[in-house]
Design a protein around this motif. Structure first.
Motif, PDB file in Angstrom:
ATOM      1  N   LEU A  47       0.242  31.301  14.812  1.00  0.00           N
ATOM      2  CA  LEU A  47       0.992  32.218  15.675  1.00  0.00           C
ATOM      3  C   LEU A  47       2.475  31.866  15.724  1.00  0.00           C
ATOM      4  O   LEU A  47       3.342  32.760  15.751  1.00  0.00           O
ATOM      5  N   VAL A  48       2.793  30.572  15.760  1.00  0.00           N
ATOM      6  CA  VAL A  48       4.202  30.167  15.781  1.00  0.00           C
ATOM      7  C   VAL A  48       4.904  30.593  14.501  1.00  0.00           C
ATOM      8  O   VAL A  48       6.037  31.122  14.516  1.00  0.00           O
ATOM      9  N   VAL A  49       4.242  30.364  13.351  1.00  0.00           N
ATOM     10  CA  VAL A  49       4.838  30.759  12.069  1.00  0.00           C
ATOM     11  C   VAL A  49       5.015  32.268  12.019  1.00  0.00           C
ATOM     12  O   VAL A  49       6.064  32.791  11.580  1.00  0.00           O
ATOM     13  N   ALA A  50       3.989  33.011  12.489  1.00  0.00           N
ATOM     14  CA  ALA A  50       4.097  34.467  12.470  1.00  0.00           C
ATOM     15  C   ALA A  50       5.231  34.955  13.367  1.00  0.00           C
ATOM     16  O   ALA A  50       5.998  35.857  12.997  1.00  0.00           O
ATOM     17  N   THR A  51       5.369  34.351  14.555  1.00  0.00           N
ATOM     18  CA  THR A  51       6.446  34.748  15.469  1.00  0.00           C
ATOM     19  C   THR A  51       7.811  34.444  14.862  1.00  0.00           C
ATOM     20  O   THR A  51       8.753  35.254  14.941  1.00  0.00           O
ATOM     21  N   ALA A  52       7.929  33.260  14.255  1.00  0.00           N
ATOM     22  CA  ALA A  52       9.208  32.889  13.646  1.00  0.00           C
ATOM     23  C   ALA A  52       9.586  33.837  12.517  1.00  0.00           C
ATOM     24  O   ALA A  52      10.745  34.228  12.344  1.00  0.00           O
ATOM     25  N   LEU A  53       8.582  34.223  11.720  1.00  0.00           N
ATOM     26  CA  LEU A  53       8.866  35.152  10.630  1.00  0.00           C
ATOM     27  C   LEU A  53       9.238  36.533  11.136  1.00  0.00           C
ATOM     28  O   LEU A  53      10.125  37.211  10.591  1.00  0.00           O
ATOM     29  N   LEU A  54       8.570  36.963  12.193  1.00  0.00           N
ATOM     30  CA  LEU A  54       8.882  38.283  12.743  1.00  0.00           C
ATOM     31  C   LEU A  54      10.264  38.315  13.381  1.00  0.00           C
ATOM     32  O   LEU A  54      10.959  39.340  13.356  1.00  0.00           O
ATOM     33  N   THR A  59      10.087  41.937   8.979  1.00  0.00           N
ATOM     34  CA  THR A  59      10.027  43.033   9.953  1.00  0.00           C
ATOM     35  C   THR A  59       8.849  43.931   9.625  1.00  0.00           C
ATOM     36  O   THR A  59       8.352  43.943   8.484  1.00  0.00           O
ATOM     37  N   VAL A  60       8.409  44.655  10.622  1.00  0.00           N
ATOM     38  CA  VAL A  60       7.305  45.596  10.460  1.00  0.00           C
ATOM     39  C   VAL A  60       7.806  46.986  10.824  1.00  0.00           C
ATOM     40  O   VAL A  60       8.306  47.198  11.939  1.00  0.00           O
ATOM     41  N   LEU A  72       1.264  40.803   5.947  1.00  0.00           N
ATOM     42  CA  LEU A  72       0.376  40.627   7.103  1.00  0.00           C
ATOM     43  C   LEU A  72      -1.042  40.260   6.671  1.00  0.00           C
ATOM     44  O   LEU A  72      -1.696  39.412   7.285  1.00  0.00           O
ATOM     45  N   LEU A  73      -1.508  40.932   5.612  1.00  0.00           N
ATOM     46  CA  LEU A  73      -2.854  40.618   5.119  1.00  0.00           C
ATOM     47  C   LEU A  73      -2.938  39.187   4.606  1.00  0.00           C
ATOM     48  O   LEU A  73      -3.938  38.483   4.842  1.00  0.00           O
ATOM     49  N   ALA A  74      -1.907  38.720   3.908  1.00  0.00           N
ATOM     50  CA  ALA A  74      -1.902  37.342   3.414  1.00  0.00           C
ATOM     51  C   ALA A  74      -1.895  36.344   4.577  1.00  0.00           C
ATOM     52  O   ALA A  74      -2.583  35.323   4.544  1.00  0.00           O
ATOM     53  N   GLY A  75      -1.111  36.617   5.595  1.00  0.00           N
ATOM     54  CA  GLY A  75      -1.097  35.720   6.755  1.00  0.00           C
ATOM     55  C   GLY A  75      -2.428  35.676   7.468  1.00  0.00           C
ATOM     56  O   GLY A  75      -2.904  34.601   7.876  1.00  0.00           O
ATOM     57  N   LEU A  76      -3.041  36.876   7.644  1.00  0.00           N
ATOM     58  CA  LEU A  76      -4.361  36.905   8.287  1.00  0.00           C
ATOM     59  C   LEU A  76      -5.392  36.158   7.460  1.00  0.00           C
ATOM     60  O   LEU A  76      -6.229  35.410   7.994  1.00  0.00           O
ATOM     61  N   THR A  77      -5.339  36.339   6.127  1.00  0.00           N
ATOM     62  CA  THR A  77      -6.289  35.635   5.249  1.00  0.00           C
ATOM     63  C   THR A  77      -6.106  34.126   5.343  1.00  0.00           C
ATOM     64  O   THR A  77      -7.088  33.358   5.402  1.00  0.00           O
ATOM     65  N   ALA A  78      -4.844  33.668   5.360  1.00  0.00           N
ATOM     66  CA  ALA A  78      -4.596  32.229   5.457  1.00  0.00           C
ATOM     67  C   ALA A  78      -5.104  31.675   6.784  1.00  0.00           C
ATOM     68  O   ALA A  78      -5.679  30.582   6.841  1.00  0.00           O
ATOM     69  N   LEU A  79      -4.903  32.454   7.870  1.00  0.00           N
ATOM     70  CA  LEU A  79      -5.364  31.995   9.181  1.00  0.00           C
ATOM     71  C   LEU A  79      -6.885  31.925   9.236  1.00  0.00           C
ATOM     72  O   LEU A  79      -7.462  30.953   9.746  1.00  0.00           O
ATOM     73  N   LEU A  80      -7.554  32.942   8.685  1.00  0.00           N
ATOM     74  CA  LEU A  80      -9.022  32.928   8.674  1.00  0.00           C
ATOM     75  C   LEU A  80      -9.565  31.796   7.796  1.00  0.00           C
ATOM     76  O   LEU A  80     -10.539  31.130   8.148  1.00  0.00           O
ATOM     77  N   ALA A  81      -8.935  31.588   6.648  1.00  0.00           N
ATOM     78  CA  ALA A  81      -9.389  30.503   5.763  1.00  0.00           C
ATOM     79  C   ALA A  81      -9.202  29.146   6.425  1.00  0.00           C
ATOM     80  O   ALA A  81     -10.069  28.260   6.340  1.00  0.00           O
ATOM     81  N   GLY A  82      -8.080  28.956   7.107  1.00  0.00           N
ATOM     82  CA  GLY A  82      -7.870  27.690   7.811  1.00  0.00           C
ATOM     83  C   GLY A  82      -8.905  27.470   8.892  1.00  0.00           C
ATOM     84  O   GLY A  82      -9.429  26.354   9.070  1.00  0.00           O
ATOM     85  N   ASN A  83      -9.219  28.552   9.653  1.00  0.00           N
ATOM     86  CA  ASN A  83     -10.251  28.421  10.671  1.00  0.00           C
ATOM     87  C   ASN A  83     -11.608  28.091  10.066  1.00  0.00           C
ATOM     88  O   ASN A  83     -12.369  27.279  10.604  1.00  0.00           O
TER      89      ASN A  83
END
Length: 301
Positions: A47-54, A59-60, A72-83
Motif C-alpha cells: 500500500l505504501v508503494v502504491a500510494t507513493a506511485l500514485l 496517475t489513473v 495496476l494489474l501488475a501491482g495487484l499480482t505482485a501483492l497477491l503473490a507476496g501474500n
C-alpha cells in the motif's frame, strides 16, 4: 523384545523435556516474526508503494488507459503473490504438525516435529511436543504401576497357595499315609492311588506358586532365572534350549521382571498351542538394551 528402559528414569526424563521445549520455543519466538506481522508488513509495504506511485509519476485516468490498467494489474499480482508466499511459508510448519499428529502413536515413541516457523506455529508445535512427552510419561508411569500391582497380586496368590492349599494337601497326604497302614489289603491300592493323586496335586500347586512368584529371579538374577525357566518347560515332549550369557549389562528389577514375564508367556504359548517339540530362548545384549528371542519349530497360526 526391544530395548527395556527403567520406567522411573523415563518419567524423570519426560519431566525435563517440557522445560527444554519451552526454552527452545521462547528462543525461537524471539528470532522469528509472527505470521500476523509478516502479512501485515507485506500488505503495508504494497500500500505504501502504491500510494507513493500514485502521488508521483503514476496517475489513473478516467476512463482507465490500457497501460495504467497493466500497471495496476501488475501491482495487484505482485501483492497477491507476496501474500501467497508468506502464507505458504507460515502454514508449512502447521502442515508438518498435522502429518505428525495423524501418525503419532504412544505405543511407538518416535521423532517430534521440529519447532520452527512463525512464532504462533512454533509455539503450537512446542505445545504439541510437550503434550506428547507428558502423555508418554504418564503412560509409562501407569504401566509401571499396573505391573507393580499385578506382581503384588501374584505374590499374594502364590503365598496363599503355598500357605493354605499347600499345607492342606500336605495334611491330607499325611493322613492318607496313616490310613494306608491300617486299611485292609484290598483297599490299600485305592488309598495308594489317592496318595499319588494328592501328591501330584501338591506338586502342581507348588509349581504354580513358583511361576507366580519367581524366587530364583530375586535371589540369583535374570540369567539363572531364565535357565531355570527353560528347564521347567522341558517336559512332555518339548525340549527348550537356552543361550543366555552370564555377562549381561546391569538392569533394573523392573526390566528384569518384564523380560522374565515375556519369556515365561512365550514358552507357555509354545507349550500349549504351537505343537512344537523344540524351542530356543536367546538373550543377548545390544547397544543400549537387551534382545530376547524365543523361537520354536511349531505349526504357528
Amino acid at each position: 523384545m526391544g530395548v527395556v528402559t527403567d520406567i522411573r528414569d523415563r518419567s524423570r526424563a519426560a519431566r525435563l523435556v517440557p522445560a527444554v521445549l519451552r526454552a527452545r520455543a521462547g528462543r525461537s519466538g524471539k528470532r522469528t516474526v509472527s505470521l500476523f506481522w509478516r502479512i501485515f508488513s507485506l500488505n503495508a509495504a504494497g500500500l505504501v508503494v502504491a500510494t507513493a506511485l500514485l502521488l508521483g509519476p503514476v496517475t489513473v485516468s478516467t476512463p482507465v488507459l490500457p497501460h495504467e490498467a497493466l500497471i495496476l494489474l501488475a501491482g495487484l499480482t505482485a501483492l497477491l503473490a507476496g501474500n501467497a508466499v508468506v502464507l505458504r511459508l507460515g502454514l508449512t510448519p502447521l502442515h508438518r504438525l498435522g502429518r505428525a499428529m495423524s501418525t503419532a502413536d504412544l505405543l511407538v515413541p518416535g521423532a517430534r516435529p521440529e519447532v520452527a516457523g512463525p512464532a504462533e506455529a512454533a509455539e503450537l508445535i512446542a505445545t504439541y511436543n510437550t503434550m506428547l512427552d507428558r502423555l508418554q510419561a504418564e503412560r509409562a508411569a501407569g504401566a509401571g504401576r499396573a505391573l507393580q500391582a499385578q506382581e503384588r497380586e501374584r505374590h499374594r496368590i502364590a503365598r496363599e497357595l503355598h500357605d493354605e492349599v499347600g499345607q492342606t494337601l500336605t495334611a491330607v497326604l499325611l493322613q492318607l499315609k496313616r490310613v494306608s497302614d491300617r486299611v485292609p489289603g484290598e483297599l490299600r491300592e485305592e488309598v495308594s492311588l489317592a496318595q499319588e493323586a494328592t501328591r501330584a496335586g501338591l506338586d502342581e500347586i507348588r509349581r504354580i506358586a513358583r511361576r507366580l512368584r519367581p524366587g530364583v529371579l530375586e535371589e540369583l538374577g535374570l540369567a539363572s532365572a531364565l535357565r531355570a525357566l527353560t528347564a521347567e518347560f522341558t517336559h512332555h515332549g518339548l525340549t527348550v534350549a537356552h543361550h543366555v550369557p552370564g555377562d549381561l549389562p546391569p538392569l533394573t528389577p523392573e526390566a528384569e521382571l518384564v523380560i522374565y514375564r515375556v519369556a515365561q508367556e512365550s514358552l507357555t504359548n509354545t507349550a500349549r498351542h504351537a505343537a512344537a517339540d523344540r524351542a530356543d530362548l536367546t538373550l543377548r545384549p545390544l547397544p543400549g538394551g537387551i534382545e530376547l528371542l524365543v523361537r520354536d519349530n511349531g505349526t504357528g497360526l
